[in-house]
Design a protein around this motif. Structure first.
Motif, PDB file in Angstrom:
ATOM      1  N   TYR A 252      -6.797   0.179  -0.405  1.00  0.00           N
ATOM      2  CA  TYR A 252      -6.816   1.284  -1.326  1.00  0.00           C
ATOM      3  C   TYR A 252      -8.049   1.882  -1.459  1.00  0.00           C
ATOM      4  CZ  TYR A 252      -7.109   2.893  -6.158  1.00  0.00           C
ATOM      5  OH  TYR A 252      -7.595   3.553  -7.274  1.00  0.00           O
ATOM      6  N   SER A 253      -9.224   1.122  -1.494  1.00  0.00           N
ATOM      7  CA  SER A 253     -10.572   1.707  -1.702  1.00  0.00           C
ATOM      8  C   SER A 253     -11.127   2.499  -0.447  1.00  0.00           C
ATOM      9  CB  SER A 253     -11.718   0.602  -1.695  1.00  0.00           C
ATOM     10  OG  SER A 253     -11.115  -0.548  -2.643  1.00  0.00           O
TER      11      SER A 253
ATOM     12  N   TRP B 130       0.719  -1.291  -0.029  1.00  0.00           N
ATOM     13  CA  TRP B 130       0.083  -0.057  -0.136  1.00  0.00           C
ATOM     14  C   TRP B 130       0.765   1.156   0.098  1.00  0.00           C
ATOM     15  CZ3 TRP B 130      -0.699   3.978   3.802  1.00  0.00           C
ATOM     16  CH2 TRP B 130      -1.774   4.674   3.430  1.00  0.00           C
TER      17      TRP B 130
ATOM     18  N   GLY C 151     -14.196  -6.853  -0.378  1.00  0.00           N
ATOM     19  CA  GLY C 151     -13.337  -6.162  -1.322  1.00  0.00           C
ATOM     20  C   GLY C 151     -13.854  -5.627  -2.533  1.00  0.00           C
ATOM     21  N   GLY C 152     -14.372  -6.575  -3.182  1.00  0.00           N
ATOM     22  CA  GLY C 152     -15.090  -6.231  -4.410  1.00  0.00           C
ATOM     23  C   GLY C 152     -15.990  -4.997  -4.314  1.00  0.00           C
TER      24      GLY C 152
ATOM     25  N   LEU D 269      -3.891  -9.613  -1.735  1.00  0.00           N
ATOM     26  CA  LEU D 269      -4.357  -8.664  -2.812  1.00  0.00           C
ATOM     27  C   LEU D 269      -5.690  -8.000  -2.348  1.00  0.00           C
ATOM     28  CD1 LEU D 269      -2.695  -8.167  -5.223  1.00  0.00           C
ATOM     29  CD2 LEU D 269      -4.302  -9.553  -6.658  1.00  0.00           C
ATOM     30  N   ASN D 270      -6.727  -8.794  -1.927  1.00  0.00           N
ATOM     31  CA  ASN D 270      -7.882  -8.485  -1.452  1.00  0.00           C
ATOM     32  C   ASN D 270      -7.865  -7.320  -0.261  1.00  0.00           C
ATOM     33  OD1 ASN D 270     -10.814  -8.607  -1.745  1.00  0.00           O
ATOM     34  ND2 ASN D 270     -10.473  -9.263   0.651  1.00  0.00           N
TER      35      ASN D 270
ATOM     36  N   LEU E 266     -14.151  -1.908  -3.659  1.00  0.00           N
ATOM     37  CA  LEU E 266     -13.597  -1.247  -4.923  1.00  0.00           C
ATOM     38  C   LEU E 266     -14.358  -0.522  -5.688  1.00  0.00           C
ATOM     39  CD1 LEU E 266     -10.823  -1.125  -6.303  1.00  0.00           C
ATOM     40  CD2 LEU E 266     -11.386  -3.284  -7.406  1.00  0.00           C
TER      41      LEU E 266
ATOM     42  N   SER F 198      -4.004   7.193  -8.971  1.00  0.00           N
ATOM     43  CA  SER F 198      -3.466   6.219  -8.121  1.00  0.00           C
ATOM     44  C   SER F 198      -2.025   5.494  -8.048  1.00  0.00           C
ATOM     45  CB  SER F 198      -4.353   4.880  -8.221  1.00  0.00           C
ATOM     46  OG  SER F 198      -5.608   5.272  -8.222  1.00  0.00           O
TER      47      SER F 198
ATOM     48  N   HIS G   2     -14.608   3.488  -6.648  1.00  0.00           N
ATOM     49  CA  HIS G   2     -14.641   4.045  -7.835  1.00  0.00           C
ATOM     50  C   HIS G   2     -15.515   5.037  -8.043  1.00  0.00           C
ATOM     51  CE1 HIS G   2     -14.001   3.655 -12.290  1.00  0.00           C
ATOM     52  NE2 HIS G   2     -15.289   3.504 -12.366  1.00  0.00           N
TER      53      HIS G   2
ATOM     54  N   VAL H  89      -6.697  -4.290  -1.959  1.00  0.00           N
ATOM     55  CA  VAL H  89      -7.495  -3.581  -2.467  1.00  0.00           C
ATOM     56  C   VAL H  89      -8.533  -2.796  -1.675  1.00  0.00           C
ATOM     57  CG1 VAL H  89      -9.780  -3.901  -3.691  1.00  0.00           C
ATOM     58  CG2 VAL H  89      -7.564  -5.068  -4.634  1.00  0.00           C
TER      59      VAL H  89
END
Lengths: 261, 324, 263
Positions: free
Chosen positions: A160-161, A76, A238-239, A153-154, A242, A111, A246, A157
């Motif tokens: 990040y989100s 991150w 996570g999804g 990774l999740n 994200l 980003s 966005h 993410v």
């Protein structure tokens, strides 16, 4: 798609090149990064000289968690941190306009623009830690490592989100420095198994500021166990985050496009 | 269809009404009063391919806002904007690849790397084919004469060299439409000249359509056949520059060289003394009187040389604004 | 001197006034590390199986660390380094002794502010933990003495790091090493009595970091008594004197080097 990969290759390469211009600084930063892992590691060693279990986690298990924590944190830090916190500065200094004129996804540029390359050694150390201590615990299938990788990774993410959403607020207000202090403080707790917190606090760190989901769960999956439902929900969260971040980012951008002068 | 079409463009900003005092602050929490700042208040024009048009007007006239609407950075509040057949604020990548907006001294070059790397990055961003890139780069470098600076770190370059490299970076994708917002601001006289030469050359060579905003009249004078005069968000004039001069020039400039001393006061009897630097002097004389004054200067004063010129554009425009 | 104080005070006031929102975050977040450590070490003790004395020790140790760390802290090394690199030192060439007093005054004022703003938090947190908090009242006097020693040591180390800017273009590296040693040997991450094998006790006792934080805390909580108390005080005293002497040498050498640049 290919364009973005190529673009990122060069962005990364240029970040490395420009940092290498300042050799002393670069080395000093590498040492600083490494020493933060060292301190953490020593901290754990002292802890486990005084107990066999921390929140029910053994020394090796806790160190796997620590490795995962470092990995996610560094990931991150290297790829997103410097970039996202610049958004308020871009807005203030009017540099965002220059970026908006480029024929490229603005979320991508904001980003990924720079990479904090000197923290890379930490990633390798973290990977080594995870592998080494998980091997000590027992035979773990390659499949499990792969899925843990996805878990990690999740986590990235998710981080990040959440950061993106926070930073998007600066389209309206523009002062966010304090939140980074807050994040740093939170990460102090994230390196420990979330089970050290009791009751309400544990719920807080699972659902409100989900350090459990981001950091502890991958470790739990790798060296202890995690119910399948939890695994699925984690990826789902996570999804969702994200997607939400966005949309929110582009919503904020629209506001900026209507209001800036 | 014209390359650039603007139809009844309007752009408003919502601004809070600032209320005074403590009571006002409390009241404003509950009942925020807004008013609209009309930055662009019904502007229409069309520009054809290859034109070099100047937008002139005082600060806050709406020039920059119009440019931002044309480049897609701002959503119009009302009206239609079309550039190269695209709607700018949709920010389609295909559109962005064909335009460039250069605003004053904003920089995009990577500070610690040689300029060539920044060009390379833009090449990738804009997906410029390699051969085309090499050709354009070569031409631009030659036009701007910066062959030796390409491989030096940007931070080590002089301001002039840096500015030229910024230009190359902005143009490496050969935009068909160029928006230049106050390009000569902050530059010294020599650099301003260089830049003007470059813009002229670029317009001619690539048939690029260029809109230039400036409040330096020399920029407009030298580069633009057509000007759009804008103030308070409205277009006051759209047409050839020389027509404005002819129509709105109210004075002529009479410059003289004397071979013997003449007092300033005596000269002032004839008209406004713009410059007094023995043996030279310049007078600003109303149009209808200029010939008479010229004759007087030749007869009654120790004049060795005399010249009648158009009024300074700055003054003409200033008059124009005063009248509107 | 006092007028200088007031000047700094009002400047700080203005600064703080502008960033009221941030202030809360900046005040609260340093607490989080310490409170997390408290939770970690309580978990280590696994207090649910008894031993309340140890539990109280951990709670008190980290709670008072919140306060003591604020009291002894100094953080002006980067600013000092900048000042030196910018050349703001020239006016002090004639009156070298006064330079450090500005930083000392600033340090004290900032501490007063930080503690004042943290007071509500201290009270709230203290209230929640009240059943496990204790101090050793008969050690109050030695505690205060050790506190002063800690403040001096902490300040001077920070100051010396800042002064290294006379010779180094980048103080970040030294700062990092210092931080690592501090975290490990001062008692910040764990009470020093819990370090058994990894870090040799001798090292901890010789380095100054213990006397910046861990030592005053253990005096306050009555963990350090008798012989150890005296020997620790001795060591702290040695460091105080040693650092003052070192400061004088480094400062004059630094000024010499600085003056040599045709200042």
């Amino acid at each position: 798609m290919k364009k973005y990969i190529r673009l990122y290759y060069y962005l990364f390469y240029y970040s490395l090149l420009s940092r290498l211009e300042y050799r002393m600084d670069f080395i000093a930063n590498i040492i600083r990064s490494l020493s933060s892992i060292l301190v953490g590691f020593i901290g754990f060693t002292v802890i486990f000289q005084n107990t066999r279990y921390l929140g029910g986690w053994s020394k090796e298990e806790a160190l796997v968690l620590f490795g995962i924590f470092v990995l996610i944190n560094e990931f991150w830090y290297i790829f997103f941190f410097l970039n996202l916190i610049r958004l308020p500065i871009y807005i203030q200094k009017g540099e965002l306009d220059g970026l908006l004129l480029k024929p490229v996804s603005i979320q991508f540029i904001v980003s990924f623009r720079y990479a904090l390359v000197f923290a890379l050694p930490n990633i390798f150390i973290a990977i080594f830690m995870i592998w080494y201590f998980s091997q000590v615990i027992g035979q773990i299938s390659l499949m499990k490592y792969v899925i843990t990788g996805l878990f990690i990774l999740n986590g990235v993410v998710l981080l990040y989100s959440m950061t993106l959403m926070l930073v998007t607020i600066s389209f309206w207000t523009v002062r966010l420095k304090a939140f980074w202090e807050f994040y740093r403080a939170i990460t102090e707790g994230a390196r420990y198994p979330v089970d050290i917190f009791k009751g309400g606090l544990k719920l807080f760190f699972t659902f409100v500021i989900p350090i459990a989901v981001i950091f502890t769960f991958p470790a739990q999956f790798l060296v202890r166990d995690l119910p399948i439902s939890t695994i699925l929900i984690t990826f789902l969260i996570g999804g969702i985050f994200l997607f939400l971040s966005h949309k929110f980012f582009y919503f904020g951008l629209k506001h900026y496009n209507s209001a800036s002068s | 269809m014209s390359i650039i079409e603007v139809n009844h463009l309007k752009k408003y900003y919502r601004v809070h009404k600032k209320t005074e005092g403590f009571k006002g602050s409390i009241m404003s929490v509950f009942n925020r009063k807004y008013y609209d700042v009309k930055a662009v208040n019904d502007v229409s024009f069309q520009i054809e391919e290859g034109e070099l048009v100047g937008f002139i007007g005082p600060n806050g006239a709406g020039k920059t806002t119009t440019l931002k609407c044309l480049s897609g950075l701002l959503y119009p509040s009302e009206g239609k904007v079309s550039v190269l057949g695209y709607t700018p604020n949709e920010r389609k990548h295909e559109y962005l690849k064909k335009i460039a907006l250069v605003m004053g001294q904003k920089n995009q070059l990577w500070w610690d790397l040689p300029a060539i790397e920044s060009f390379n990055l833009n090449k990738i961003l804009y997906e410029v084919p390699e051969s085309h890139y090499k050709k354009t780069l070569g031409e631009l470098v030659e036009l701007l004469n910066v062959q030796d600076t390409l491989n030096i770190q940007v931070r080590k370059l002089s301001l002039g060299q840096r500015m030229k490299c910024e230009l190359i970076a902005a143009l490496i994708h050969s935009p068909k439409v160029l928006f230049l917002d106050e390009p000569t601001i902050g530059l010294d006289v020599v650099m301003q000249q260089n830049l003007r030469q470059f813009i002229k050359g670029y317009n001619r060579k690539y048939k690029a359509t260029i809109i230039l905003t400036s409040h330096y009249m020399q920029d407009v004078e030298e580069l633009c056949k057509r000007v759009i005069v804008i103030n308070n968000g409205l277009i006051l004039y759209d047409g050839p520059l020389e027509d404005i001069i002819k129509k709105y020039a109210t004075h002529k400039l009479v410059s003289v060289i004397f071979h013997a001393h003449v007092s300033k006061e005596k000269l002032a009897e004839l008209g406004e003394v713009k410059e007094y630097n023995f043996p030279k002097a310049t007078l600003s004389i109303p149009l209808d009187k200029s010939n008479m004054v010229a004759v007087k200067l030749l007869q009654d004063f120790p004049t060795s040389d005399l010249n009648i010129e158009e009024e300074n554009i700055n003054d003409i425009i200033a008059e124009f604004f005063k009248k509107s | 001197m006092f007028s200088k104080f007031k000047q700094i005070l009002s400047l700080e006031l203005q600064d703080l006034n502008e960033y009221k929102g941030d202030l809360f975050i900046y005040t609260f977040t340093p607490f989080i590390l310490t409170l997390v450590l408290m939770v970690v070490w309580l978990s280590v003790l696994d207090f649910s199986s008894g031993n309340n004395a140890e539990k109280s020790y951990i709670v008190s140790y980290f709670f008072f660390q919140l306060i003591v760390a604020r009291l002894v802290g100094a953080w002006h090394a980067p600013y000092l380094g900048e000042k030196i690199r910018q050349g703001d030192v020239s006016k002090y060439l004639l009156k070298p002794a006064s330079f450090i007093w500005y930083d000392i005054a600033e340090n004290i004022v900032e501490k007063i502010w930080k503690i004042t703003f943290s007071l509500p938090l201290y009270i709230i947190i203290g209230y929640f933990l009240r059943r496990n908090l204790f101090i050793s009242w008969e050690n109050i006097l030695p505690f205060l003495v050790s506190l002063i020693g800690a403040m001096i040591i902490y300040f001077l180390i920070e100051h010396l790091i800042g002064l290294s800017a006379f010779w180094l273009s980048e103080t970040g590296a030294i700062d990092s090493y210092n931080e690592v040693f501090f975290f490990i040997t001062s008692g910040k991450l764990f009470p020093l009595s819990y370090v058994t094998k990894l870090i040799p006790l001798g090292v901890i006792n010789i380095l100054p970091y213990k006397y910046m934080l861990g030592f005053p805390l253990d005096v306050l909580l009555g963990k350090t008594t008798g012989q150890t108390l005296w020997s620790d005080f001795g060591m702290q005293f040695v460091w105080v004197v040693g650092l003052i002497l070192l400061y004088k040498v480094v400062w004059s050498k630094g000024l010499q080097k600085y003056g040599g640049y045709g200042g």
